[in-house]
Design a protein around this motif. Sequence first.
Motif, PDB file in Angstrom:
ATOM      1  N   MET A  82      26.400  69.161  34.362  1.00 43.23           N
ATOM      2  CA  MET A  82      26.391  67.752  34.737  1.00 43.23           C
ATOM      3  C   MET A  82      25.313  67.471  35.781  1.00 43.23           C
ATOM      4  O   MET A  82      24.635  66.440  35.749  1.00 43.23           O
ATOM      5  N   ILE A  83      25.129  68.401  36.730  1.00 46.34           N
ATOM      6  CA  ILE A  83      24.109  68.216  37.764  1.00 46.34           C
ATOM      7  C   ILE A  83      22.721  68.200  37.140  1.00 46.34           C
ATOM      8  O   ILE A  83      21.882  67.341  37.461  1.00 46.34           O
ATOM      9  N   LYS A  84      22.456  69.116  36.229  1.00 46.89           N
ATOM     10  CA  LYS A  84      21.134  69.183  35.613  1.00 46.89           C
ATOM     11  C   LYS A  84      20.868  67.976  34.717  1.00 46.89           C
ATOM     12  O   LYS A  84      19.775  67.389  34.751  1.00 46.89           O
ATOM     13  N   VAL A  85      21.848  67.608  33.910  1.00 50.20           N
ATOM     14  CA  VAL A  85      21.672  66.447  33.032  1.00 50.20           C
ATOM     15  C   VAL A  85      21.437  65.178  33.856  1.00 50.20           C
ATOM     16  O   VAL A  85      20.546  64.375  33.548  1.00 50.20           O
ATOM     17  N   ALA A  86      22.225  65.007  34.923  1.00 49.38           N
ATOM     18  CA  ALA A  86      22.087  63.809  35.758  1.00 49.38           C
ATOM     19  C   ALA A  86      20.715  63.760  36.413  1.00 49.38           C
ATOM     20  O   ALA A  86      20.131  62.680  36.565  1.00 49.38           O
ATOM     21  N   TYR A  87      20.179  64.905  36.806  1.00 44.13           N
ATOM     22  CA  TYR A  87      18.866  64.932  37.447  1.00 44.13           C
ATOM     23  C   TYR A  87      17.799  64.423  36.484  1.00 44.13           C
ATOM     24  O   TYR A  87      16.972  63.558  36.834  1.00 44.13           O
ATOM     25  N   TYR A 120       9.634  62.928  40.713  1.00 48.72           N
ATOM     26  CA  TYR A 120      11.026  63.381  40.733  1.00 48.72           C
ATOM     27  C   TYR A 120      11.215  64.535  39.747  1.00 48.72           C
ATOM     28  O   TYR A 120      11.904  65.519  40.047  1.00 48.72           O
ATOM     29  N   ALA A 121      10.597  64.418  38.570  1.00 43.61           N
ATOM     30  CA  ALA A 121      10.691  65.489  37.582  1.00 43.61           C
ATOM     31  C   ALA A 121       9.991  66.753  38.062  1.00 43.61           C
ATOM     32  O   ALA A 121      10.503  67.874  37.897  1.00 43.61           O
ATOM     33  N   LEU A 122       8.821  66.593  38.688  1.00 44.24           N
ATOM     34  CA  LEU A 122       8.074  67.748  39.176  1.00 44.24           C
ATOM     35  C   LEU A 122       8.797  68.442  40.338  1.00 44.24           C
ATOM     36  O   LEU A 122       8.607  69.643  40.567  1.00 44.24           O
ATOM     37  N   ALA A 123       9.624  67.689  41.074  1.00 45.40           N
ATOM     38  CA  ALA A 123      10.330  68.268  42.223  1.00 45.40           C
ATOM     39  C   ALA A 123      11.539  69.101  41.810  1.00 45.40           C
ATOM     40  O   ALA A 123      12.158  69.749  42.661  1.00 45.40           O
ATOM     41  N   TYR A 124      11.856  69.113  40.509  1.00 43.71           N
ATOM     42  CA  TYR A 124      13.061  69.824  40.065  1.00 43.71           C
ATOM     43  C   TYR A 124      12.986  71.312  40.406  1.00 43.71           C
ATOM     44  O   TYR A 124      13.968  71.888  40.884  1.00 43.71           O
ATOM     45  N   ARG A 125      11.833  71.932  40.167  1.00 43.00           N
ATOM     46  CA  ARG A 125      11.716  73.357  40.438  1.00 43.00           C
ATOM     47  C   ARG A 125      11.903  73.649  41.925  1.00 43.00           C
ATOM     48  O   ARG A 125      12.493  74.678  42.304  1.00 43.00           O
ATOM     49  N   ALA A 126      11.418  72.746  42.779  1.00 38.93           N
ATOM     50  CA  ALA A 126      11.559  72.951  44.216  1.00 38.93           C
ATOM     51  C   ALA A 126      13.013  72.800  44.667  1.00 38.93           C
ATOM     52  O   ALA A 126      13.430  73.400  45.659  1.00 38.93           O
ATOM     53  N   MET A 127      13.787  71.984  43.947  1.00 39.38           N
ATOM     54  CA  MET A 127      15.184  71.749  44.326  1.00 39.38           C
ATOM     55  C   MET A 127      16.149  72.651  43.562  1.00 39.38           C
ATOM     56  O   MET A 127      17.356  72.620  43.813  1.00 39.38           O
ATOM     57  N   LEU A 128      15.617  73.454  42.645  1.00 36.46           N
ATOM     58  CA  LEU A 128      16.477  74.264  41.789  1.00 36.46           C
ATOM     59  C   LEU A 128      17.319  75.255  42.582  1.00 36.46           C
ATOM     60  O   LEU A 128      18.442  75.593  42.191  1.00 36.46           O
ATOM     61  N   PHE A 129      16.796  75.718  43.734  1.00 31.33           N
ATOM     62  CA  PHE A 129      17.520  76.720  44.519  1.00 31.33           C
ATOM     63  C   PHE A 129      18.815  76.164  45.114  1.00 31.33           C
ATOM     64  O   PHE A 129      19.689  76.930  45.529  1.00 31.33           O
ATOM     65  N   LYS A 130      18.969  74.813  45.167  1.00 31.75           N
ATOM     66  CA  LYS A 130      20.188  74.225  45.723  1.00 31.75           C
ATOM     67  C   LYS A 130      21.236  73.910  44.669  1.00 31.75           C
ATOM     68  O   LYS A 130      22.349  73.521  45.006  1.00 31.75           O
ATOM     69  N   VAL A 131      20.882  74.091  43.384  1.00 32.77           N
ATOM     70  CA  VAL A 131      21.836  73.773  42.320  1.00 32.77           C
ATOM     71  C   VAL A 131      23.089  74.645  42.397  1.00 32.77           C
ATOM     72  O   VAL A 131      24.212  74.134  42.242  1.00 32.77           O
TER      73      VAL A 131
END
Length: 453
Positions: A82-87, A120-131
């Motif tokens: 759900m977190i990934k889909v919502a992002y 926002y899409a490009l920042a996903y990899r940078a925020m992936l560690f908090k998932v």
Amino acid sequence: QDVWATVLYLIGLAAFIYACVVGFPPALAQIQQGIWPGSTQGAAGSAPSWIRLLYPLAVVIVAALVFAMAFFYLMRSYPRQMIKVAYWVSAAYLILFGIFLLGVRSWIFGGLMILLGLLYALAYRAMLFKVPFATVMLQLTTSISRQFPATQWIGFLATLLTLAFQIVWYIALLGLFNVFYSNSAQPGATVWVILVFMGKFFFLYWTQEVVKNTVHVTIAGLYATVYFTGTSTGDALAFHVPVSNPTLKSARRALTTSFGSICFGSLLIAIIQTLRFLARMAQNESAREGNWLLCLLACCLNCILACLEDMLNYFNHYAFTQVAIYGKDYCTAGKDTWNLFLNRGIEAIINDNLIDNVILMGGISAGFIGALVGFLVVFLDSLVASTVESYLLYCIIGFVLSFSCFMSMLRVITSGVSTTFVCLAEDPGTMERLKPELFQIMAETWPAVQWRV
């Protein structure tokens, strides 16, 4: 705490009650002569206008409740997905909205929205560690809410209370305008109506904030009780709490010892919202008169106030969490919140962003379901005029009401996440002692949790 704010709010409530006493008789007389917009006047066997309004509202609320329960189950069962889909849905929404703005030739804002969506899409990899940490937090809060279901219904009841207050407020305002126009020849009438008008809007904003923040403090108090007294029962996400009716006791604290602090923080937001209302009025009035310089100044002021409101809302969310956990006054809670942000601010913002995306996606989906219900009411009910205005009116009402109900019921998640985050940041030892299995999971997903602020 902050008793003066409670006294000030009660004075405002007394003034509001007096306004209702004065305004209700002429307003009800006018309403009885009118009919709900979209109804076919003179239709044989047509129901009273208030019934024609209430039954579609009831259908929308039921649909929102069913969808909220289903969405809650999905969050609890599939938090990571759900977190990934919502992002990605959020990123796609920004890009699609930007394309829409380009289609209506709003080139600057359209390009800006597309750029934000791409960033926002490009920042996903940078925020992936908090998932992983956000996943555990979402699982934890949904499990506690499931164990104490009263937390979800508190938000829903608060929505109904706010809706009822808004209806009473509108009727009283309508009656006061009738009283003003009937006495418009009296000296000072213009000044009187301006003061009443602004006072009514100010108290509306203040009351809405008080209700919302009381719900947050109540839910945060429950999660704090679970954190500091709950012990593991074998399952890392199930707890034994040696407190009877913890939700009720938390609500009692929110409505008594912490109510002044709630009124204080809500007052600041209400002042900004009232100033924004004045700025919007000045902007619209200057645009009609062709005074573009004043219109530009009012627009800039509205933008600055909107930014201040957003920042203060986010700050208040954590300040009221401090109020709920420790019973602090608002100023002390604000200072400790600022210290928390200085030490762990980026983790809080990223964590909130990931989980808020999920809830916002559900709220927008619930809004579209409510709009569909409103569309079907007009389409299937022969006593409702099948006009563009009727479809638009019922769809807007359905979207707003369904979105509000969903967000109110799922507010328990955001309140639970912020409370657990604050407790972990300031006192991780309690979780390590009472819930060792859960603490081990938390430490694996967020190593900094082992060092308190």
